[in-house]
Design an enzyme around this catalytic site. Sequence first.
Site, PDB file in Angstrom:
ATOM      1  N   ARG A 267      -6.045  -2.419 -12.534  1.00 46.13           N
ATOM      2  CA  ARG A 267      -7.199  -2.719 -11.682  1.00 46.13           C
ATOM      3  C   ARG A 267      -7.799  -1.411 -11.163  1.00 46.13           C
ATOM      4  NH1 ARG A 267     -11.640  -5.200  -9.712  1.00 46.13           N
ATOM      5  NH2 ARG A 267     -11.595  -5.632  -7.500  1.00 46.13           N
TER       6      ARG A 267
ATOM      7  N   HIS B 227      -1.878 -11.966  -8.475  1.00 48.09           N
ATOM      8  CA  HIS B 227      -1.885 -10.741  -9.262  1.00 48.09           C
ATOM      9  C   HIS B 227      -1.013 -10.866 -10.506  1.00 48.09           C
ATOM     10  CE1 HIS B 227      -3.143  -9.488  -5.227  1.00 48.09           C
ATOM     11  NE2 HIS B 227      -3.910  -8.640  -5.876  1.00 48.09           N
TER      12      HIS B 227
ATOM     13  N   CYS C  43      -4.770 -14.041  -2.462  1.00 47.71           N
ATOM     14  CA  CYS C  43      -5.911 -13.135  -2.607  1.00 47.71           C
ATOM     15  C   CYS C  43      -6.989 -13.859  -3.430  1.00 47.71           C
ATOM     16  CB  CYS C  43      -5.483 -11.828  -3.285  1.00 47.71           C
ATOM     17  SG  CYS C  43      -6.516 -10.404  -2.865  1.00 47.71           S
TER      18      CYS C  43
ATOM     19  N   ASP D 204     -13.519 -10.435   5.511  1.00 49.46           N
ATOM     20  CA  ASP D 204     -12.212  -9.981   5.022  1.00 49.46           C
ATOM     21  C   ASP D 204     -11.904  -8.551   5.446  1.00 49.46           C
ATOM     22  OD1 ASP D 204     -11.732 -12.370   3.780  1.00 49.46           O
ATOM     23  OD2 ASP D 204     -12.435 -11.724   1.821  1.00 49.46           O
TER      24      ASP D 204
ATOM     25  N   LYS E  84       0.817  -1.205   0.000  1.00 44.86           N
ATOM     26  CA  LYS E  84       0.000   0.000   0.000  1.00 44.86           C
ATOM     27  C   LYS E  84       0.858   1.266   0.000  1.00 44.86           C
ATOM     28  CE  LYS E  84      -3.869  -2.346   0.518  1.00 44.86           C
ATOM     29  NZ  LYS E  84      -5.158  -2.195  -0.117  1.00 44.86           N
TER      30      LYS E  84
END
EC number: 2.1.1.14
Length: 745
Positions: free
Chosen positions: A501, A680, A712, A585, A109
């Site tokens: 995305r 990913h 994920c 989640d 992040k």
Amino acid sequence: MKSSNLGYPRIGEKREWKHALERFWAGELEETAFLQEMKELRLHQLRKQQEIGIDLIPVGDFSFYDHVLDAAFMFGIVPKRFAQQEMSLRTYFDIARGNDTAVAAEMTKWFNTNYHYIVPEWHEAPKLMENRPLRLYEEAKEIGIHGKPVLLGPVTLVKLSKGYESFKGAVEALIPLYEQVLSELEEAAWIQIDEPILATDLSDEEFAVLRAAYTRLRKATNSRLILQTYFDSITRYKEVVKLPVDAVGLDFVHDRGENLLSLQQYGFPQEKYLAAGVIDGRNVWRADLENKQALLEAITVVVPKERVIIQPSASLLHVPVTSKGEALEPILQNALAFADEKLAEVVLLAKGANQAALEASHAALAALSASPVRNQEAVRKAMQNLPAQVERNSPFTERRELQQVRFGLPLLPTTTIGSFPQTAEVRQKRRAWRRGELPDATYQAYIRAEIKKWIEMQEEIGLDVLVHGEFERTDMVEYFGEKLAGFQFTKNGWVQSYGSRCVKPPLIYGDVAFVAPMTVKETLYAQSLVSKPVKGMLTGPITILNWSFVRDDIPRRDVANQIALALREEVEALEDHGIRMIQIDEPALREGLPLKREHWDSYLADAVYAFKLATTAVRDTTQIHTHMCYSNFEDIIEAIAALDADVISIETSRSHGELIAAFETHTYEKGIGLGVYDIHSPRVPKLSEIEHNIARALQVLHPKQIWINPDCGLKTRGIDETVAGLCIMVQAAKRARRQLEAVIQ
């Protein structure tokens, strides 16, 4: 006063950027055509800012994937496994996405936002591969725009990287390269250097390195340098404003009033400009211009007007492009401001807002505040009666035994995070249904067929705990927002999350409340098809909060608890219908962590309370799971334990198992699902890679704690690669299980 912008959304009003990227990756667009499309989009965005009236228009903020990757690539900071490749566009995307022979670079992040950056990996001395800001500056000149080049600062770049031996040495290795970049930008009147790391807690030694760096950079150019910070107040105000730069950019929106207090208490150098971030660059609400005018009046008591630059608080990367074309109810539509509208507010304040504009903005926000959607009596009463403590009936050690008897799972049970591939057909059917072109019964039958197909595929693959696949869901937050009171959705309110995305965050504009069961029907159908347990899948209150544009008239903790109360009713509905594994989640829990440690405890206490408010009413035999991805778990390990979830799943693939180190220094007794391969990336993982991640975990964790899963959800992957990856994952888990059982026996 001058007006400025820090950065503009890349994606385009209709996500032209995303579509070009994905066509290029699919081989449907040649590189030359791709580059031309991107250039046209870039120039269009510059022209828009010029037309709005921005004085200092950023160039260099546009990216093909990620601005941190751009900076690293420009300076030749390439992971060793890609170092032998030519420094080409293909290599750039390989670093971000992986290829057949090498895993992608780690992704995490960007500070406390929902944007993900690619973590630079050092393995040799950096070198300047291209003066990218100069190329983009010259490109803007082609259409008559003398822009403001934007660079990620050397200290932030190093602090966000890994693999270097010495922080001081890494920064010093970069400085000559930055000097060359700056010296070649000799025509630029202003250059913006972003150092958001200054909103965190730098040590004395680190700040000394930063000071020395900017002393050198100041001498490299005659352009005016803006040292830009954002996302919070700067910790070392008195030292930062004395740095040898021409302007300092401060966030006056997300600073808790601390930047303004420092300005008033310590003053500001007379010879410098203050770039004042007074328009919220991270939320979508129209500014109350009367309040902003008052803020500017307080600022200009200290700094003369002619030395104040008006701008957003952060790059507008984090908000949608424009609210034009939305068809929302007028009271809400009138209260919105996306990127273009925010820039118009910036220009209005810089020129001096007239009384009519001031009154219009105030009236629009007052009307929303007084609307019934923000004044729900039932929600108010529930909030007044929140319990002081929220706990499970029994401690985890007792629950674990009861749950093992109920479920009878093997060592290293295998599962997935929740979603399965959203194929073009799935998306087409959903669009047709939403437009009214597909009857409800036909659509529901299609969804049930997809669930049945993937339940059978999961059984064939050999997974131990199954999921229904989430084919009815567009997005893990949007889906729930559409079914809860207090939310609204836009048509084109897209923002970039990572790579191509894009997500469309809902607007939490009113009191949040449960309306009707949201997941029971699909979960029950999936469970009816199989004897193995099927997990109920929900998104947690903090993730819904952090991945939405949230009303700013009440504290965020109150909004989180409203969401938690609504989710609590859904959890109870699932349990009442016999679903005894429920996953809530929270992948965004850490991303909301304040940048300054002094504020961590308060945020984490609120986050833990909201999660437990949603989850602790269940029976001991009901197993609560949660999922978190791409986080520095060592920072929040105590809060993770305090969630009291029976199983938490984490990422261990892109970080090559490094996150497991957090559990070497902290005792953790609950279940841990290892994200053993990276979803990913389109590459199928190798058996050896997954076995390595499992073996790494077994060095630290007890075998009875460990679950095996991808890192994920699999929504964005293709069917073939999904099945192949899961088969390899199950094979690795079974091999490790046999080895453990042999040792135990």
